[in-house]
Design a protein around this motif. Sequence first.
Motif, short mmCIF file in Angstrom:
data_model
loop_
_atom_site.label_atom_id
_atom_site.label_comp_id
_atom_site.label_asym_id
_atom_site.label_seq_id
_atom_site.Cartn_x
_atom_site.Cartn_y
_atom_site.Cartn_z
N PHE A 97 -1.49 41.62 1.79
CA PHE A 97 -2.19 40.75 0.83
C PHE A 97 -1.25 39.98 -0.09
N VAL A 98 -0.15 39.57 0.46
CA VAL A 98 0.78 38.77 -0.33
C VAL A 98 0.34 37.30 -0.24
N PRO A 99 -0.07 36.74 -1.36
CA PRO A 99 -0.52 35.35 -1.30
C PRO A 99 0.64 34.38 -1.25
N TYR A 100 0.43 33.28 -0.66
CA TYR A 100 1.46 32.25 -0.71
C TYR A 100 0.82 30.89 -0.82
N PHE A 101 1.57 29.99 -1.35
CA PHE A 101 1.11 28.62 -1.53
C PHE A 101 2.27 27.69 -1.26
N SER A 102 2.06 26.71 -0.50
CA SER A 102 3.13 25.76 -0.24
C SER A 102 2.56 24.35 -0.29
N GLN A 103 3.35 23.43 -0.77
CA GLN A 103 2.91 22.05 -0.79
C GLN A 103 4.14 21.15 -0.61
N SER A 104 4.00 20.21 0.27
CA SER A 104 5.07 19.24 0.45
C SER A 104 4.45 17.86 0.51
N ARG A 105 5.25 16.86 0.23
CA ARG A 105 4.69 15.51 0.26
C ARG A 105 5.77 14.54 0.73
N ILE A 106 5.29 13.53 1.40
CA ILE A 106 6.16 12.43 1.78
C ILE A 106 5.46 11.14 1.37
N TRP A 107 6.24 10.09 1.21
CA TRP A 107 5.69 8.83 0.73
C TRP A 107 5.83 7.76 1.80
N ALA A 108 4.78 7.01 1.99
CA ALA A 108 4.80 5.92 2.96
C ALA A 108 4.41 4.62 2.27
N ARG A 109 4.90 3.53 2.82
CA ARG A 109 4.67 2.21 2.21
C ARG A 109 4.42 1.17 3.28
N PHE A 110 3.43 0.34 3.05
CA PHE A 110 3.05 -0.68 4.03
C PHE A 110 2.96 -2.03 3.32
N SER A 111 3.63 -3.02 3.91
CA SER A 111 3.70 -4.34 3.27
C SER A 111 2.35 -5.03 3.26
N LEU A 117 0.86 -1.18 0.00
CA LEU A 117 0.00 0.00 0.00
C LEU A 117 0.89 1.23 0.00
N ILE A 118 0.64 2.14 -0.93
CA ILE A 118 1.43 3.36 -1.03
C ILE A 118 0.55 4.54 -0.61
N ALA A 119 1.07 5.33 0.30
CA ALA A 119 0.34 6.52 0.76
C ALA A 119 1.19 7.75 0.48
N GLU A 120 0.64 8.63 -0.33
CA GLU A 120 1.30 9.91 -0.59
C GLU A 120 0.64 10.92 0.34
N ILE A 121 1.41 11.44 1.27
CA ILE A 121 0.85 12.35 2.28
C ILE A 121 1.20 13.78 1.88
N GLN A 122 0.18 14.53 1.53
CA GLN A 122 0.39 15.89 1.03
C GLN A 122 -0.01 16.91 2.09
N ASN A 123 0.87 17.87 2.30
CA ASN A 123 0.56 18.99 3.19
C ASN A 123 0.47 20.23 2.33
N THR A 124 -0.69 20.82 2.29
CA THR A 124 -0.91 21.98 1.42
C THR A 124 -1.30 23.18 2.26
N GLY A 125 -0.62 24.28 2.02
CA GLY A 125 -0.94 25.53 2.71
C GLY A 125 -1.25 26.60 1.70
N VAL A 126 -2.37 27.27 1.89
CA VAL A 126 -2.77 28.38 1.02
C VAL A 126 -3.14 29.53 1.92
N GLY A 127 -2.64 30.72 1.64
CA GLY A 127 -3.00 31.81 2.53
C GLY A 127 -2.56 33.16 2.03
N MET A 128 -2.57 34.09 2.94
CA MET A 128 -2.25 35.45 2.61
C MET A 128 -1.53 36.09 3.79
N SER A 129 -0.49 36.84 3.49
CA SER A 129 0.25 37.50 4.56
C SER A 129 -0.04 39.00 4.50
#
Lengths: 224, 189
Positions: free
Chosen positions: A188-202, A173-185
Motif C-alpha cells: 500500500f505504498v502510494p505514489y504519484f508522478s507527473q511529467s509535462r512537455i510543451w508543444a507549439r504550433f504556428s 497555439l501552446i499545448a501543455e501535455i501532462q502525464n499523470t500517474g496515481v497509484g499504489m504499490s
Amino acid sequence: MLVCCVGMVTGCTTAPAVERGYPAAWPGYVALRPGGTEFGTELNGTYANDGVVVIPEVGEKPITLASLIPPLADGRPQPNAAAFAEAKEITLRVVNHQREGYSSINWPAIEFIADSKDGKEGVWVEAMHSDRAGGKALTYTLSGNGVLHGVPLIHYRIVDHDVLLTKAADGSLIAEIQNTGVGMSLFFVPYFSQSRIWARFSPRPAGAHRAAPGNSSAAAARNP
Amino acid sequence: MRTAALLALVCLTAGCASTAPLQKDKNYPAAWPDISTLGSDGRGLEGSYANEGVAVGGAEPTILLTSLFPEVTKVGPSSAKVVHLKVVPGKPDSHGNSQARLQITLQGDVRYHYECDCTCVSGNVFYVQSSGGGAIGVIGAFGQANVTLTKAVDGSLIAKIFSDTAGIIILVPFYTSSVVWARFPRVGD
C-alpha cells in the motif's frame, strides 16, 4: 481512499508556466481570458499541423497537432485520422454545448477541423476550464480517462494524459501535455508522478496551404 | 450480507432486454407508420436521418438522435442537422445474431465520425446507451438505458429507449421502468 486523496491533489499546480518548464526561448505564455460562454474562443484559428515539442533533457522534436486529437472512446483511432495526419493545417473552433442532463450549464468543446479531398473532416472533443496552468487554460483528456491499470492490492495505477491549450504572444497555439500517474504499490505504498512537455504550433492564415515551418515566426503571427 | 444479496438480485434484473423483434406496444403512436425490419445483419439501417425527431413517453416532445448513442461515445456537436448511420456486421452466431459496429457520421459543412459496438438481433440494432449505479447508506440502485433501432415502412428511423432502475431502500426492493419511442425522418442521402 488514499488513491482518491492523492488523486484530488493531482493537477493542483498553479506555478507560473516558466516554472513548469515552458521554454524560455518561446514567445511569452498567454493564459486564456476568463469568461462564460466565450471562454477559450481566442484559441479559434488555423494552425500548422507540424509543430515542435520540447522534451526535457532531449530538446526540440517534431510533433503534429493531429497527434493531440484523442482517439475514439474505446481507444480505436478516429475514423478520419488519415485526413488529419495528411493535413498541412488544422483549424480549432471552441464552442459551447450543453451536456445531456445538465441543460443549465454550458461546457466548452473543441472542434478540430481539417480539409480533405472529400471536404472538411472534424473531431469534436469535450473540454473543461482549467486553472492548473497558473492561469486559465482549456483542457481535455488525450487518453487514459481514469482507467485503472494493474492488479488491485499488488500494483495498480491510473494514468491520464491531458492536454492544456493556451496561446503564445505571437499567436501560436501552446499545448501543455501532462502525464499523470496515481497509484499504489505492494504494501500500500502510494505514489504519484507527473511529467509535462510543451508543444507549439504556428498560426496560419486559414486556407493557406504552404509548407509548415515547424518553428513559428513573428511574420506568421496573426490575430485569431 | 443479506442486503448485498438482495441488491445483487435486483441489480441483475435491471437492464434486461428482450431480443425479440421490435413490436409496437400501447405507447407506440397510432399515427406513426408500421415498424419494418432491418434484415438479419442490420444493414437496412444505412441511411441519413434528421437529427431532430419526435418522441412520445419522454419529458420532451422532441429528441435529438445524437443524444441516443452510447454515453461513452460522446457524440457531438448536437447542432448537427443530419446523421448518417451504417452497420458493419460481424460474424453471425447460430441464431443469426451478430456483434457489429455502428458507424455514425454527423453531416454538415464539417463531417464528424463515431463508431460504437452494437448487436444485430432479430432484425434490430441494439446497444446499451448508459448504465450505472451506486449505494449510499441504506440506499442502493442500478440503472440502465437500452436503445433498439429499426425502421418504419416509410424509411424513417424508429428508436425504442427502454430505461429501468432497480434497487433497495432499507431492505425494500424497488423497480421502475419507462419506454420512450422516437422517430427521425429519413433525409436525402
